[in-house]
Design a protein around this motif. Structure first.
Motif: not given
Length: 202
Positions: A44-46, A74, A91-94, A96
């Motif tokens: 899950h992302t942020s 990440s 940034d692909r996952d916020g 994280l």
């Protein structure tokens, strides 16, 4: 499963059609029935975790993500932040990792030996990861462990307290990997592996 409860239940991978209220209802029912003690998510992302938290009252205690020296977006994107024309700076996952640190969510790294974009592991793959394997072997000799232990240490020493999930039931491989948990690479050694895997430094 021959157990009356689970210590930890992870909501596996995000659902594009997720309704946080439905997840909250299921978590509440499992918690109230004493079937699950702790809850988490995987991959899950942020932002996706924040969305769940609009309804879920239990602490999201874990987020399990794919991470290895070779596959570390990440971690790597932050190092390359604001470098023009660098795919690594996206940034692909916020964000994280810092998000999980701020919110007391333990990151768990699955596939700690997997290659970045190919099937298989990077350990011993001298065709695609020659420089990384050389660095791993030299550090393994220095610390009296195997390259697998060095690869585990690279993840485990991160200040986020990342837990390494080793997907094997082979006792020998578990012992080999576990040797990396208490091993403390130096900062230059950590970054040597980082760049040997193809990640960019400013």
């Amino acid at each position: 499963m021959k157990t009356e409860y689970l210590d930890l239940l992870l909501l596996h991978r995000p659902d594009a059609l997720v309704e946080p209220e439905e997840v909250a209802s299921a978590f509440d029912a499992l918690a109230e029935a004493g079937k699950v003690r702790h809850f988490g998510v995987s991959n899950h992302t942020s932002g996706q975790i924040s969305l769940l938290k609009t309804a879920v009252t239990q602490q999201i205690s874990v987020n399990q993500i794919q991470m290895s020296i070779a596959h570390a977006p990440s971690l790597a994107f932050g190092v390359a932040t604001n470098i023009a024309d660098s795919a690594q700076s996206s940034d692909r996952d916020g964000e994280l990792v810092p998000f999980c640190r701020v919110n007391s969510i333990t990151l768990q790294a699955w596939s700690p030996f997997r290659q970045a974009s190919h099937d298989g592991v990077f350990l011993g793959d001298r065709e695609r990861y020659a420089e990384l394997n050389l660095a791993l072997e030299e550090l393994a000799e220095k610390y009296g462990v195997t390259p697998a232990a060095i690869a585990v240490s690279w993840i485990a020493i991160h200040p986020a307290g990342i837990q390494v999930v080793v997907g094997t039931t082979n006792a020998g491989r578990l012992i080999e990997a576990a040797a990396g948990d208490g091993l403390r690479l130096t900062r230059p050694e950590w970054y040597r592996l980082f760049t040997a895997a193809g990640h960019q430094l400013p």
